[in-house]
Write a protein that holds these residues in place. Structure first.
Motif, short mmCIF file in Angstrom:
data_model
loop_
_atom_site.label_atom_id
_atom_site.label_comp_id
_atom_site.label_asym_id
_atom_site.label_seq_id
_atom_site.Cartn_x
_atom_site.Cartn_y
_atom_site.Cartn_z
N UNK A 3 0.81 -1.19 0.09
CA UNK A 3 -0.10 -0.09 -0.02
C UNK A 3 0.85 1.31 0.09
N UNK A 4 0.37 2.23 -0.52
CA UNK A 4 1.21 3.55 -0.70
C UNK A 4 0.88 4.10 0.66
N UNK A 5 1.70 5.18 1.28
CA UNK A 5 1.64 5.85 2.19
C UNK A 5 1.55 7.17 2.07
N UNK A 85 4.63 8.23 0.21
CA UNK A 85 4.57 8.45 -1.14
C UNK A 85 4.08 9.97 -1.60
N UNK A 86 2.91 10.26 -0.62
CA UNK A 86 2.48 11.54 -0.77
C UNK A 86 2.46 12.47 0.60
N UNK A 109 10.31 20.42 0.16
CA UNK A 109 10.72 20.54 -1.25
C UNK A 109 12.16 19.57 -1.21
N UNK A 110 12.87 19.54 -0.39
CA UNK A 110 14.17 18.98 -0.48
C UNK A 110 13.81 17.34 -0.57
N UNK A 111 12.62 16.97 -0.03
CA UNK A 111 12.18 15.51 -0.05
C UNK A 111 11.95 15.05 -1.40
N UNK A 112 11.54 15.76 -2.39
CA UNK A 112 11.18 15.33 -3.77
C UNK A 112 9.84 14.48 -3.62
N UNK A 113 9.07 14.55 -2.59
CA UNK A 113 7.80 13.99 -2.77
C UNK A 113 6.61 14.62 -3.35
N UNK A 114 5.60 14.07 -3.67
CA UNK A 114 4.10 14.72 -4.03
C UNK A 114 3.67 15.18 -3.03
N UNK A 115 3.49 16.50 -3.00
CA UNK A 115 2.87 17.29 -1.81
C UNK A 115 1.61 17.95 -2.26
N UNK A 116 0.62 17.67 -1.37
CA UNK A 116 -0.87 18.25 -1.50
C UNK A 116 -0.80 19.21 -0.15
N UNK A 117 -1.16 20.80 -0.61
CA UNK A 117 -1.04 21.64 0.40
C UNK A 117 -2.43 22.11 0.87
N UNK A 154 -13.18 17.63 1.36
CA UNK A 154 -12.47 16.29 1.72
C UNK A 154 -12.56 15.33 0.51
N UNK A 155 -13.61 15.15 -0.29
CA UNK A 155 -13.52 14.52 -1.30
C UNK A 155 -12.56 14.82 -2.29
N UNK A 156 -12.65 16.06 -2.70
CA UNK A 156 -11.62 16.53 -3.79
C UNK A 156 -10.09 16.17 -3.16
N UNK A 157 -9.82 16.43 -2.01
CA UNK A 157 -8.46 15.99 -1.59
C UNK A 157 -8.33 14.68 -1.44
N UNK A 158 -9.25 13.73 -1.14
CA UNK A 158 -8.85 12.15 -1.29
C UNK A 158 -8.54 12.02 -2.90
N UNK A 159 -9.47 12.39 -3.79
CA UNK A 159 -9.38 12.41 -5.29
C UNK A 159 -7.55 12.74 -5.62
N UNK A 160 -7.33 13.97 -5.19
CA UNK A 160 -5.94 14.26 -5.50
C UNK A 160 -4.96 13.47 -4.82
N UNK A 161 -5.17 12.84 -3.65
CA UNK A 161 -4.31 11.96 -2.88
C UNK A 161 -3.86 10.53 -3.76
N UNK A 162 -5.13 10.08 -4.33
CA UNK A 162 -4.90 8.62 -5.00
C UNK A 162 -4.59 8.93 -6.35
#
Length: 440
Positions: A3-5, A85-86, A109-117, A154-162
């Motif tokens: 599973x992604x984390x 992962x995110x 930014x230094x981690x180079x991961x996908x970021x959701x603000x 919340x739904x939009x955020x979860x869509x963005x995450x997955x």
């Protein structure tokens, strides 16, 4: 694919724990207005539109704090970022941007991961404050207005995450997950190599070699399994490096996503406090559990050695009275062939359903054999019992008054159910509802 984390990151008191609880659908993190309440990462399984992922709540980051607690929280969050992962970066929309937010953004930014603000505490989407637009300057992506308290967006955020996960990540597979857990250097990786009959996992005598959870799919007797080799779980006061902290959360996450746990114990050391803690994590998670006593070949034997060792385990781990115990030697192969046979049995027991008619007949007989407790002239009455869940088996009792169901009588009923049906290796959960009370 494992599973992604997703890691939830941000300053103290910006609403991370509230958001975490909304996503996982239950109140796990402590939510309080005092900064620093969530000091350790908390892991939970989450799902959105059929995609499953792990979610980590963290203590808030105060980048420049010299306070010991806040410094430890910062280290914890750093580890969560490393394994994620995110990353959900949560800021306070009411307070506006702070220098601490800017420092956290630099770290991310230094981690180079996908970021959701996420800009939290925007309770009215039609009245977005001017301070909201300042968060564009953090340079970690487009800010999303949310309200963890009101579930805004919340739904939009979860869509963005997955949508940020690698293709195919988070899709459930049907294999039985078997987590091999225990302290470092008790033979977990060697046991997996024996079971697989090939060396897919590095084996070393240096404690802590396995830094991460390693998933190995394989087939045994025509059925699919996934062996999860976890890093050894160390005592908290011995976790000094970030990489070791990373190992602990991975091991706990492995337990959470497993069906059956093999708790590996060193026969020469006996049951330690750390063994009890690890066993407690698996027990509380409701997983199938098999106690595997390794290095049995190194123990000097007498007539009743195995019997006495089993009695010691029962005394030290009374809450695991349902768990079968295997005495093996990975080195010589002694009784290793029993491990997968027992795993299969425990997995089947954990998924078993008891017919309602048989269940109620059994409970009626049990009540006749031993009268329920009473208090102030009022006696406990059991009207009806049904199994409402599996993995682990969950039984719902409809009774007249919850306070009359003493712990000892519940244990008596559990023993009767275990005597009649084979629930070896799995915990059995009860829920008691008063007559007329609705299902939650």
């Amino acid at each position: 694919m494992s599973k992604p984390v997703v890691a939830v990151i941000g300053r103290p008191n910006v609403g991370k724990s509230t958001f975490f609880n909304r996503i996982v659908g239950k109140r796990i993190s402590i939510v309080e207005d005092t900064p620093g309440v969530t000091r350790d990462r908390i892991y939970a399984e989450a799902e959105w539109n059929g995609i499953h992922f792990g979610l980590i709540d963290t203590g808030g980051i105060e980048p420049d704090s010299k306070d010991v607690i806040l410094s430890q929280m910062r280290e914890q969050a750093q580890v969560a970022m490393d394994m994620a992962d995110v990353i959900l970066f949560i800021v306070d929309g009411k307070e506006g941007i702070t220098s601490a937010d800017e420092e956290v953004a630099n770290m991310l930014r230094r981690k180079g991961r996908e970021i959701v603000l996420l800009v939290n505490k925007i309770d009215n989407p039609r009245k977005i404050p001017d301070t909201f637009y300042d968060f564009y300057s953090l340079g970690v992506g487009e800010p999303i207005p949310v309200s963890a308290a009101n579930m805004l967006n919340l739904g939009d955020v979860l869509d963005k995450i997955v949508s940020s996960f690698p293709e195919g990540a988070g899709e459930e597979d049907e294999s039985t997950k078997v987590a091999v857990i225990g302290k470092p250097n008790v033979g977990k990786s060697s046991l997996i190599n024996r079971l697989l009959a090939e060396k897919r996992v590095i084996v070393s005598d240096i404690a802590g070699t396995t830094r991460d959870s390693i998933d190995t799919p394989f087939t045994w007797e025509g059925e699919d399994y996934t062996l999860i080799d976890t890093a050894g779980i160390r005592r908290q006061n011995k976790i000094n490096e970030n990489i070791e902290k990373y190992s602990v959360i991975r091991a706990v996450a492995a337990i959470e996503r497993s069906d059956v746990c093999l708790l590996v114990i060193d026969a020469t050391e006996g049951i330690t406090e750390q063994d009890k803690r690890i066993a407690g994590v698996a027990h509380e998670a409701g997983k199938g559990i098999i106690i595997v006593v390794n290095k049995w070949d190194l123990l000097k034997k007498e007539t009743n050695t195995m019997k006495e060792y089993r009695e010691t385990i029962e005394a030290e781990l009374p809450f695991l009275s349902y768990a079968p115990t295997l005495f093996i030697s990975v080195l010589t192969g002694q009784r290793v062939q029993e491990v997968m046979k027992t795993v299969k049995t425990v997995a089947e027991n954990r998924s078993m359903r008891v017919p309602t008619g048989q269940l109620n007949s059994l409970i009626s007989d049990a009540v006749m054999m031993k009268q329920p407790p009473s208090d102030k002239g009022k006696r406990l009455k059991i009207y009806y019992v049904t199994q409402v869940g599996i993995r682990p088996p969950l039984f719902s009792f409809q009774i007249n008054k919850r306070e009359l169901m003493h712990f000892s009588y519940a244990r008596y009923l559990e023993n009767k159910i275990r005597e009649a049906f084979n629930f070896d290796g799995t915990s059995v959960k009860f829920v008691f509802r008063e007559k007329g009370e609705k299902e939650q």
